[in-house]
Scaffold this motif. Sequence first.
Motif, PDB file in Angstrom:
ATOM      1  N   THR A 123      19.409  13.952  27.380  1.00  0.00           N
ATOM      2  CA  THR A 123      17.938  14.772  27.382  1.00  0.00           C
ATOM      3  C   THR A 123      17.895  16.471  26.728  1.00  0.00           C
ATOM      4  OG1 THR A 123      19.337  16.507  28.680  1.00  0.00           O
ATOM      5  CG2 THR A 123      17.748  13.985  30.091  1.00  0.00           C
ATOM      6  N   VAL A 128      12.192  14.723  24.739  1.00  0.00           N
ATOM      7  CA  VAL A 128      11.757  14.537  25.566  1.00  0.00           C
ATOM      8  C   VAL A 128      11.769  15.263  26.311  1.00  0.00           C
ATOM      9  CG1 VAL A 128      13.906  14.774  27.745  1.00  0.00           C
ATOM     10  CG2 VAL A 128      15.147  12.710  25.326  1.00  0.00           C
ATOM     11  N   VAL A 155       8.375   6.322  26.495  1.00  0.00           N
ATOM     12  CA  VAL A 155       8.928   5.818  27.748  1.00  0.00           C
ATOM     13  C   VAL A 155       8.322   6.979  28.599  1.00  0.00           C
ATOM     14  CG1 VAL A 155      10.857   5.139  28.833  1.00  0.00           C
ATOM     15  CG2 VAL A 155      10.505   3.998  26.820  1.00  0.00           C
ATOM     16  N   LEU A 216      16.810   5.317  34.312  1.00  0.00           N
ATOM     17  CA  LEU A 216      16.929   5.110  33.211  1.00  0.00           C
ATOM     18  C   LEU A 216      18.479   6.567  33.316  1.00  0.00           C
ATOM     19  CD1 LEU A 216      14.408   7.315  31.328  1.00  0.00           C
ATOM     20  CD2 LEU A 216      14.093   5.375  31.396  1.00  0.00           C
ATOM     21  N   ILE A 219      19.326   8.108  27.497  1.00  0.00           N
ATOM     22  CA  ILE A 219      18.378   8.483  26.170  1.00  0.00           C
ATOM     23  C   ILE A 219      19.189   7.878  25.571  1.00  0.00           C
ATOM     24  CG2 ILE A 219      15.901   9.395  25.376  1.00  0.00           C
ATOM     25  CD1 ILE A 219      16.283  10.550  27.704  1.00  0.00           C
ATOM     26  N   VAL A 226      14.764  10.282  19.955  1.00  0.00           N
ATOM     27  CA  VAL A 226      14.931   9.437  20.683  1.00  0.00           C
ATOM     28  C   VAL A 226      15.300   7.860  19.599  1.00  0.00           C
ATOM     29  CG1 VAL A 226      13.691   8.310  22.687  1.00  0.00           C
ATOM     30  CG2 VAL A 226      14.355  10.864  22.151  1.00  0.00           C
ATOM     31  N   ALA A 229      15.524   4.066  25.292  1.00  0.00           N
ATOM     32  CA  ALA A 229      15.710   4.888  26.875  1.00  0.00           C
ATOM     33  C   ALA A 229      16.196   3.588  27.644  1.00  0.00           C
ATOM     34  CB  ALA A 229      14.997   5.134  27.523  1.00  0.00           C
ATOM     35  N   ALA A 239      11.742   3.773  22.124  1.00  0.00           N
ATOM     36  CA  ALA A 239      10.938   4.741  22.196  1.00  0.00           C
ATOM     37  C   ALA A 239      11.609   5.671  21.424  1.00  0.00           C
ATOM     38  CB  ALA A 239      11.507   4.928  23.998  1.00  0.00           C
ATOM     39  N   ASP A 241       9.562   8.521  22.375  1.00  0.00           N
ATOM     40  CA  ASP A 241       9.058   9.752  23.382  1.00  0.00           C
ATOM     41  C   ASP A 241       9.061   9.676  24.419  1.00  0.00           C
ATOM     42  OD1 ASP A 241       8.095  12.328  21.923  1.00  0.00           O
ATOM     43  OD2 ASP A 241       7.367  10.579  20.176  1.00  0.00           O
ATOM     44  N   VAL A 242       9.948  10.811  25.449  1.00  0.00           N
ATOM     45  CA  VAL A 242      10.760  10.289  26.631  1.00  0.00           C
ATOM     46  C   VAL A 242       9.574  11.197  27.426  1.00  0.00           C
ATOM     47  CG1 VAL A 242      12.082   9.723  28.546  1.00  0.00           C
ATOM     48  CG2 VAL A 242      11.875   8.268  26.545  1.00  0.00           C
TER      49      VAL A 242
END
Length: 423
Positions: A123, A128, A155, A216, A219, A226, A229, A239, A241-242
């Motif tokens: 994270t 993120v 994601v 999840l 990550i 990133v 995920a 991904a 971005d999350v």
Amino acid sequence: MVDAHRTFVIVGGGLAAAKAAETLRAEGFTGRVILIGDERDHPYERPPLSKGYLAGNEERASVFVQDAAWYAKHEIELHLGQSVTALDRAGHCVHLGDGSSVRYDKLLLATGAEPRRLDIPGTDLAGVHHLRRLAHADRLRQVLTSLGRDNGHIVIAGAGWIGLEVAAAARTYGAEVTVVEAESTPLHRVIGPELGQLFTDLHSEHGVRFHFGARLTEIVGQDGVVLAARTDDGEEHPAHDVLAAIGAAPRVSLAESAGLAVAGAAEGGGIVVDVGLRTSDPDVFAAGDVVSAPSPWGAAAGGRIRVEHWENALEGGPAAARAMLGKEVAYDRVPYFFSDQYDLGLEYSGWAPPGSYDEVVVRGDAGKREFIAFWLGEGRVLAGMNVNVWDVTDDIQRLIRSGAVVDKDALADPGTPLGSIGG
């Protein structure tokens, strides 16, 4: 001119805080009004952050409740970018992060809520995101623009309202979207499984991929960025971005450390207030997302409920302001919220989470996404959701307020006026 003999302090920089300050002046309060917010932006409304502003349909300036000049004109003192670190109830003052203190005669806590964090490895990677503040929306809007341009992938953890609205915005930009949800359908905790498939179909038609029954767990990144995920069932989703959209927690630490009553987790947390939005201290009030209030309606009848929606802030701030002025207030609004996703617009009134209702009655054509759904308990309407059907909220809320046993056949019949049902 302000009369300094009385000082009302508002802690919070959102809609509830701004509407409370506005109401104090509208009701003729001539004392000092001090609004303290920990963001540098002036008070703003949050719905555009996941709807119009995020999707690029509204300008940034449109989110603000009032412009900067309004506060100066109405002699409301703003302390922006300033945190409140402690509440001294005995001394009737709040202590600020810069070491100063502000005295109050009456205090309103409108501290709102904070997004829940993913407690998993990764994270700390760039890419993120959470979505609660305007700065978050500013950043996410840039991210979605870039993802759409480069065919990038986001994601989203959570298929609640924020997760689905961001998914819709992301697809509007052209980004690839995967939504990971622990339940079997979207919005399970709000509307239950009966109508969740409708939202699965809606988003799937627009290219969103769903992964249900999973959470999840990690990550994965490289060089701080990133890459993917992973979920607890062994899947890995690419991904760039999350987004964590797994709910929000009320910001109660200030109240709790000052010894104010706070609701338990079973009631959604929040600062305990009475029907007049008074806390356990008669000189301290609370409004908005942070409040745990008595609820006479729907599945929460006789209990407490914490509502995290725009209408609660819009109406709760003014109600609290009037109570601070010594006026009789009975805050008993039926919970209400709205959502926009692609060409689907909806309004929801009441409160009926899974387990609280017996059945769902649909009026209209759910297949065409033009209908009203009613959640019933013992024959009484606990909640109603109108989808692409308008000007029916008053009738739905009347049915909820009445507590009357309804004729289910009439409720389901579009040819029977809603106004004639329920007596």
